[in-house]
Design a protein around this motif. Structure first.
Motif, PDB file in Angstrom:
ATOM      1  N   ALA A  53     -32.773  18.046 -70.298  1.00 33.05           N
ATOM      2  CA  ALA A  53     -33.141  18.563 -68.979  1.00 33.05           C
ATOM      3  C   ALA A  53     -32.599  19.980 -68.779  1.00 33.05           C
ATOM      4  O   ALA A  53     -33.306  20.861 -68.267  1.00 33.05           O
ATOM      5  CB  ALA A  53     -32.622  17.630 -67.894  1.00 33.05           C
ATOM      6  N   PHE A  71     -26.034  19.528 -62.163  1.00 31.40           N
ATOM      7  CA  PHE A  71     -26.765  18.414 -61.570  1.00 31.40           C
ATOM      8  C   PHE A  71     -25.825  17.692 -60.598  1.00 31.40           C
ATOM      9  O   PHE A  71     -24.947  16.934 -61.013  1.00 31.40           O
ATOM     10  CB  PHE A  71     -27.268  17.452 -62.651  1.00 31.40           C
ATOM     11  N   ALA A 194     -34.346  17.660 -55.461  1.00 33.01           N
ATOM     12  CA  ALA A 194     -35.414  17.410 -56.434  1.00 33.01           C
ATOM     13  C   ALA A 194     -36.661  16.781 -55.835  1.00 33.01           C
ATOM     14  O   ALA A 194     -37.724  16.808 -56.456  1.00 33.01           O
ATOM     15  CB  ALA A 194     -34.891  16.495 -57.548  1.00 33.01           C
ATOM     16  N   ALA A 198     -39.611  18.187 -58.179  1.00 35.61           N
ATOM     17  CA  ALA A 198     -38.865  18.040 -59.427  1.00 35.61           C
ATOM     18  C   ALA A 198     -38.482  16.617 -59.798  1.00 35.61           C
ATOM     19  O   ALA A 198     -38.036  16.392 -60.924  1.00 35.61           O
ATOM     20  CB  ALA A 198     -37.595  18.903 -59.373  1.00 35.61           C
ATOM     21  N   GLY A 199     -38.607  15.657 -58.896  1.00 32.20           N
ATOM     22  CA  GLY A 199     -38.188  14.306 -59.228  1.00 32.20           C
ATOM     23  C   GLY A 199     -37.961  13.480 -57.985  1.00 32.20           C
ATOM     24  O   GLY A 199     -38.376  13.850 -56.888  1.00 32.20           O
ATOM     25  N   ILE A 205     -30.350  20.161 -57.900  1.00 34.38           N
ATOM     26  CA  ILE A 205     -30.202  21.116 -58.996  1.00 34.38           C
ATOM     27  C   ILE A 205     -29.576  22.381 -58.450  1.00 34.38           C
ATOM     28  O   ILE A 205     -30.044  22.936 -57.447  1.00 34.38           O
ATOM     29  CB  ILE A 205     -31.560  21.432 -59.646  1.00 34.38           C
ATOM     30  N   GLY A 242     -32.277  10.198 -61.412  1.00 39.72           N
ATOM     31  CA  GLY A 242     -32.842  11.467 -60.966  1.00 39.72           C
ATOM     32  C   GLY A 242     -32.953  12.473 -62.093  1.00 39.72           C
ATOM     33  O   GLY A 242     -33.975  13.157 -62.246  1.00 39.72           O
ATOM     34  N   VAL A 243     -31.909  12.590 -62.909  1.00 43.23           N
ATOM     35  CA  VAL A 243     -31.943  13.529 -64.037  1.00 43.23           C
ATOM     36  C   VAL A 243     -32.962  13.074 -65.078  1.00 43.23           C
ATOM     37  O   VAL A 243     -33.697  13.881 -65.659  1.00 43.23           O
ATOM     38  CB  VAL A 243     -30.543  13.666 -64.662  1.00 43.23           C
ATOM     39  N   PHE A 246     -36.294  13.965 -63.702  1.00 45.50           N
ATOM     40  CA  PHE A 246     -36.388  15.424 -63.705  1.00 45.50           C
ATOM     41  C   PHE A 246     -36.748  15.926 -65.102  1.00 45.50           C
ATOM     42  O   PHE A 246     -37.607  16.810 -65.266  1.00 45.50           O
ATOM     43  CB  PHE A 246     -35.057  16.011 -63.239  1.00 45.50           C
ATOM     44  N   ASN A 247     -36.129  15.363 -66.110  1.00 43.81           N
ATOM     45  CA  ASN A 247     -36.433  15.751 -67.482  1.00 43.81           C
ATOM     46  C   ASN A 247     -37.897  15.483 -67.809  1.00 43.81           C
ATOM     47  O   ASN A 247     -38.559  16.290 -68.482  1.00 43.81           O
ATOM     48  CB  ASN A 247     -35.524  14.979 -68.446  1.00 43.81           C
TER      49      ASN A 247
END
Length: 356
Positions: A53, A71, A194, A198-199, A205, A242-243, A246-247
């Motif tokens: 990510a 993050f 995000a 983004a998510g 972020i 979330g990450v 996001f990735n």
């Protein structure tokens, strides 16, 4: 299953293929026999997600080695406090541009830590526009200039970064993050929740330029609120899911042409809607044309007694999330990156039919 035409302002639509990928991996991520949300955030599987990510975001934005990517949690509202806590002392001044509700909240928090100069405010105009550079009253020697790049409630957006004569920009980019290219070298900090582009909700972020970070306070900040605490480590458990999502969204952006293509796609969707709003006086936009957002299209009916019928009929056609923010009323179509052109076309067709 019938997917809705999702115009929610956030949490908002995510790319369908990213949801499908997450669905397929949910019970067994990377052959681990566990879901990604069951794995240790310090284990090899999640550490690789985190690395990907960061690398993807660096590549997409063109950040280079002079930026740190964090993050965090707490959303933009947490950053309203965390930015001045780290970078604004009682004898220092920061310039803030007031273009709506979220700008006002950021200003309120900053005043707890230092001097705040409101370099411009459109409040008397009901936040219907963003300023030209010539309208900004900036402070010589300001620590930074803060602005909200897109206003989700009132439907305005900066088409480019404000000119600050070299003073670093600090930007709440929550609702247009990753929707277009940025001149990243103009920024000291970019932060974004995000849940727009983004998510899912829960991840914040934060991108900080290293030389700007060095100018921050060295002490007197609680450990978890100090940006330096989070450099190169996971001080506390990150928002793992979330990450992870996001990735996947970053991979989807790269696959679909990067930020230049996102900008073109979003401009096209916005123009379809604004053309219909401007066709006659049945609908009317709420912002000045030069300041119109490509993310949140806000409008009203000339006969507001028809508002309830508009929403009811829209629901019947699976057009969701069109009610305007409770503080302003009217209607709002949020058309972030993952909102498909077909959804906007369906909304425009409905607007034509409702008028007829």
């Amino acid at each position: 299953m019938s997917r809705a035409h999702n115009f929610s302002a956030g949490p908002a639509a995510l790319p369908l293929e990213t949801l499908q990928e997450a669905q397929q991996e949910f019970l067994d991520f990377a052959g681990s026999g566990s879901s990604v949300i069951e794995l240790s955030h310090r284990g090899a599987e999640y550490v690789e997600v985190d690395r990907q990510a960061r690398e993807r975001l660096t590549r997409i934005l063109g950040l280079g080695d002079d930026f740190e990517v964090l993050f965090l949690q707490g959303g933009a509202s947490h950053q309203f406090m965390m930015v001045p806590f780290n970078f604004l002392g009682t004898s220092q001044t920061a310039d803030y541009i007031n273009t709506g509700t979220w700008s006002k909240k950021a200003i309120k928090e900053a005043k707890l830590f230092g001097r705040v100069n409101v370099a411009y405010s459109s409040e008397e105009l009901n936040f219907s526009r963003v300023p030209a550079d010539s309208e900004l009253t900036l402070t010589e020697g300001a620590e930074y200039v803060h602005f909200t790049s897109n206003n989700t409630i009132f439907g305005t957006q900066f088409r480019k970064e404000p000119e600050t004569a070299g003073v670093p920009l600090v930007c709440d980019a929550s609702s247009d993050f990753l929707s277009r290219p940025l001149d990243v070298n103009r920024y000291g900090i970019i932060y974004a929740g995000a849940q727009k582009n983004a998510g899912p909700a829960g991840l914040t972020i934060v991108i900080i330029r290293k030389d700007f970070l060095q100018k921050g306070k060295k002490d007197g900040i609680p450990t978890i609120l100090n940006y330096n605490t989070h450099l190169g480590t996971m001080f506390n458990t990150p928002p793992v899911f979330g990450v992870y999502m996001f990735n996947k969204v970053l991979a989807w952006i790269e696959k679909n042409g990067g930020l230049a293509q996102m900008e073109s796609r979003n401009a096209h969707k916005a123009q379809l809607l604004y053309n219909e709003i401007d066709a006659d006086d049945f609908y009317s936009g709420t912002t000045e044309p030069a300041s119109r957002s490509h993310m949140n299209v806000t409008f009203r009916l000339k006969d507001e007694e028809l508002n309830k019928a508009f929403l009811q009929e829209a629901e019947k056609r699976n057009l969701k999330g069109l009610k305007g923010h409770r503080s302003v009323g009217g209607f709002r179509a949020s058309i972030y990156n993952a909102c498909e052109t077909e959804s906007v076309e369906a909304l425009v067709a409905f607007m034509k039919e409702f008028r007829r």
